[in-house]
Design a protein around this motif. Structure first.
Motif: not given
Length: 250
Positions: A196-201, A215-236
């Motif tokens: 799906s083409a979600r919100n590009a921004d 990176l994989t989704a699991n690596e993103v979850r453990e990374s400090d280079k992604f904030n909590v909302m970025e992690k949440q959207r990737i999780k979704v």
């Protein structure tokens, strides 16, 4: 799932083959991790046959094996395809093979000429071809690629509908899956996955950041280079894709 072999095949470049490979590999890895001990002793094996843009092999967490199938003179060496097939057949477990546009025709020709799909099935593997159809200006070419793949083999297909190039609909507004082109080959399709083409921004930028970093989704979850909302959207995004993959008739 055990002893499955997944070929990502589409002749058009830049349509998302590596993206599909990474998503599929992560889903299979999650199934292996949740499976029994025997399945866990047979780790997922990933291969990248793209000679010019070996992006899949840059995902270190997936331990992707790059299979250079071209010679120094830029011709295809069938014996190198032999090495890929032998490698797949030597061990049990699930396999994902990403293929570039530049090697699509030679690889498909090799697989058909040597009856490789039958060989894999006779060795106890379940084989699937993942084909991508894109929207917008890519629809015609990728739809024709879907048809040619369906007609060339009897292998079950998994259709990935990539909406990042636009909606998969004709000028008249008819969806690709409502077309006669799809209807003529729909019996071969075991499942459909919509990218799906979600919100590009937000979603789009987060997925791009993740893919750029390989990176994989699991690596993103453990990374400090992604904030909590970025992690949440990737999780979704990955939850949606994994749920779609769970519904495929494997």
């Amino acid at each position: 799932m055990q002893n499955t072999v997944h070929f990502i095949l589409q002749g058009k470049g830049g349509i998302g083959k590596t993206l599909v490979s990474t998503i599929l590999a992560q889903w299979l890895a999650s199934k292996d991790a949740a499976g029994d001990l025997e399945a866990q002793r047979q780790p997922l094996r990933c291969y990248d046959t793209d000679q010019e843009n070996a992006t899949f092999s840059r995902y270190k967490a997936m331990d992707v094996k790059h299979v250079p199938v071209m010679t120094d003179s830029r011709t295809i060496d069938p014996k190198r395809f032999d090495a890929l097939m032998i490698d797949i057949l030597e061990e049990e477990g699930n396999c994902v093979i990403d293929n570039g546009a530049n090697t699509f025709s030679p690889l498909m020709g090799y697989l058909l000429e040597n009856d490789c799909f039958a060989l894999l099935e006779e060795s106890g593997r379940k084989v699937y071809i993942h084909t991508i159809v894109g929207g917008g200006d890519t629809l015609h070419d990728t739809a024709m690629g879907f048809v040619s793949t369906a007609k060339a083999t009897k292998v079950p297909l998994v259709l990935w509908e990539n909406e990042h190039f636009g909606l998969l609909q004709s000028a008249s507004g008819k969806q690709f899956t409502e077309s006669q082109t799809y209807a003529d080959n729909s019996s071969r399709v075991r499942g459909r996955i919509v990218l799906s083409a979600r919100n590009a921004d937000t979603f789009g930028a987060d997925i791009k950041k993740m893919n750029t970093a390989r990176l994989t989704a699991n690596e993103v979850r453990e990374s400090d280079k992604f904030n909590v909302m970025e992690k949440q959207r990737i999780k979704v995004v990955f939850r949606d894709l994994f749920e779609q993959l769970d519904k495929v008739e494997w």
